[in-house]
Write a protein that holds these residues in place. Sequence first.
Motif, mmCIF file in Angstrom:
data_model
loop_
_atom_site.group_PDB
_atom_site.id
_atom_site.type_symbol
_atom_site.label_atom_id
_atom_site.label_comp_id
_atom_site.label_asym_id
_atom_site.label_seq_id
_atom_site.Cartn_x
_atom_site.Cartn_y
_atom_site.Cartn_z
ATOM 1 N N PRO A 155 50.742 34.192 52.487
ATOM 2 C CA PRO A 155 50.092 34.295 51.183
ATOM 3 C C PRO A 155 49.559 35.722 51.005
ATOM 4 O O PRO A 155 48.636 36.142 51.705
ATOM 5 C CB PRO A 155 48.941 33.286 51.274
ATOM 6 C CG PRO A 155 49.284 32.394 52.433
ATOM 7 C CD PRO A 155 50.010 33.293 53.391
ATOM 8 N N LEU A 156 50.178 36.464 50.106
ATOM 9 C CA LEU A 156 49.789 37.846 49.834
ATOM 10 C C LEU A 156 48.822 37.825 48.662
ATOM 11 O O LEU A 156 49.204 37.475 47.541
ATOM 12 C CB LEU A 156 51.027 38.682 49.505
ATOM 13 C CG LEU A 156 50.793 40.154 49.190
ATOM 14 C CD1 LEU A 156 50.292 40.897 50.431
ATOM 15 C CD2 LEU A 156 52.072 40.800 48.651
ATOM 16 N N ALA A 157 47.581 38.215 48.918
ATOM 17 C CA ALA A 157 46.519 38.039 47.930
ATOM 18 C C ALA A 157 45.872 39.361 47.540
ATOM 19 O O ALA A 157 45.724 40.268 48.366
ATOM 20 C CB ALA A 157 45.444 37.103 48.487
ATOM 21 N N ILE A 158 45.497 39.459 46.283
ATOM 22 C CA ILE A 158 44.649 40.564 45.832
ATOM 23 C C ILE A 158 43.260 40.330 46.412
ATOM 24 O O ILE A 158 42.633 39.282 46.169
ATOM 25 C CB ILE A 158 44.586 40.619 44.299
ATOM 26 C CG1 ILE A 158 45.960 40.932 43.714
ATOM 27 C CG2 ILE A 158 43.563 41.655 43.833
ATOM 28 C CD1 ILE A 158 46.025 40.847 42.191
ATOM 29 N N THR A 159 42.773 41.290 47.196
ATOM 30 C CA THR A 159 41.474 41.112 47.857
ATOM 31 C C THR A 159 40.381 42.016 47.311
ATOM 32 O O THR A 159 39.205 41.743 47.506
ATOM 33 C CB THR A 159 41.610 41.363 49.375
ATOM 34 O OG1 THR A 159 42.080 42.700 49.596
ATOM 35 C CG2 THR A 159 42.589 40.370 50.001
ATOM 36 N N ASN A 160 40.765 43.100 46.627
ATOM 37 C CA ASN A 160 39.743 44.011 46.101
ATOM 38 C C ASN A 160 40.330 44.849 44.963
ATOM 39 O O ASN A 160 41.508 45.213 44.995
ATOM 40 C CB ASN A 160 39.224 44.942 47.200
ATOM 41 C CG ASN A 160 38.035 45.765 46.743
ATOM 42 O OD1 ASN A 160 36.986 45.222 46.409
ATOM 43 N ND2 ASN A 160 38.197 47.072 46.693
ATOM 44 N N ILE A 161 39.479 45.128 43.970
ATOM 45 C CA ILE A 161 39.841 45.993 42.851
ATOM 46 C C ILE A 161 38.768 47.069 42.735
ATOM 47 O O ILE A 161 37.569 46.753 42.648
ATOM 48 C CB ILE A 161 39.941 45.204 41.532
ATOM 49 C CG1 ILE A 161 41.015 44.117 41.637
ATOM 50 C CG2 ILE A 161 40.237 46.143 40.362
ATOM 51 C CD1 ILE A 161 41.025 43.152 40.462
ATOM 52 N N ALA A 162 39.175 48.326 42.750
ATOM 53 C CA ALA A 162 38.218 49.436 42.682
ATOM 54 C C ALA A 162 38.602 50.394 41.560
ATOM 55 O O ALA A 162 39.775 50.741 41.410
ATOM 56 C CB ALA A 162 38.163 50.192 44.009
ATOM 57 N N GLY A 163 37.606 50.806 40.783
ATOM 58 C CA GLY A 163 37.843 51.798 39.733
ATOM 59 C C GLY A 163 38.156 51.204 38.386
ATOM 60 O O GLY A 163 38.374 51.957 37.418
ATOM 61 N N ALA A 164 38.185 49.886 38.252
ATOM 62 C CA ALA A 164 38.493 49.255 36.970
ATOM 63 C C ALA A 164 37.229 49.110 36.133
ATOM 64 O O ALA A 164 36.115 49.023 36.670
ATOM 65 C CB ALA A 164 39.125 47.886 37.194
ATOM 66 N N PRO A 165 37.351 49.060 34.821
ATOM 67 C CA PRO A 165 36.185 48.816 33.968
ATOM 68 C C PRO A 165 35.551 47.464 34.280
ATOM 69 O O PRO A 165 36.200 46.562 34.827
ATOM 70 C CB PRO A 165 36.779 48.831 32.552
ATOM 71 C CG PRO A 165 38.065 49.571 32.672
ATOM 72 C CD PRO A 165 38.580 49.264 34.042
ATOM 73 N N ALA A 166 34.300 47.325 33.936
ATOM 74 C CA ALA A 166 33.602 46.054 34.124
ATOM 75 C C ALA A 166 34.348 44.946 33.392
ATOM 76 O O ALA A 166 34.851 45.141 32.281
ATOM 77 C CB ALA A 166 32.172 46.166 33.606
#
Length: 322
Positions: A155-166
């Motif tokens: 299972p390949l998962a998105i674990t973190n998002i950095a730099g995106a707008p609120a």
Amino acid sequence: MKYLKISKYVGLSFLTLVLFFACKKIKTDEPIGDGGQQIIRILKYGSKESAPFSSSALTLDLSVATYDFECVLEYSSSQVPTSDVTVTLGYDAAALAAFNAAQPATGIKYIAFNNTQYTIPVATTKFRAGQGISEPFIVRFYPNQLDPSKSYMLPLAITNIAGAPAGVVKAPASSIAYLHVIGNALAGNYNMTALRYNYIGGVSFDGNPANIPAPASTTAIPATKKIFPIDGDNAWADFSNLGSLTSFDFEYVFTQVNNFASINVGYNSKFTSANQIKGTYLSGYVPPTATQKARFRVITHYNNDATGAGNDRIIDELFVQQ
């Protein structure tokens, strides 16, 4: 080289050892921006409704050392990012456990790829400013390290998002891609005791090995073979000495019956379109289980012309799983 030839078996409703991709069943809507959610999703590997679990199959060459799976992400919002956004992806052990727990009693239970079977060279990818599609993200698999009798999942998962707008979050339903390989208990390496009997014209044969007619000549058959999974129920192997390494590309197709209590023996379309089958005989079948290896003998009597006007052949092959 050995390839899983999914396209060859479409007419038989077979899938191939293959790599499949799909994502969680959608439980909430995921509208595209414009007053809806602002999300980042793994593109192309959508819900079971929009991309059925078996529909995104890739052909996997089990003889190669490496295979790079590549995917991209989508930034779904009313506006594209005005600065770079970095997304981290990785293996989600909890998702694998939850997937297995949700499987019915008769369903496939997957095991995790280990660190000799895959790597993630770079754990992040980026959305460049002004772009709604990310740079490629790569998972590197090592196919020749896989046991084709086992079913694996990553299972390949998105674990973190950095730099995106609120307000930009990972998609609730398509932020995990369930990369998986379906194994087959019959698949694996086999030692062979085998011989091809060649005749001039036709011969009579009742299926009893003791009654194989005296041939005009014999041909050696490879002493080792591999059976490759098509899916959990079906597998294929080279036929006689006329398999994938020859211009004929003749193959067996094995189908399990009653959870491998027995098997049916068939052939690929290249074989059946070029030859007239006179008889197929299975004997001495020992099913593959947790405590024993498969063993079986297949004798095929055929004429090497589709109309029966050619020369008969009898192929006698004993498969012993290693």
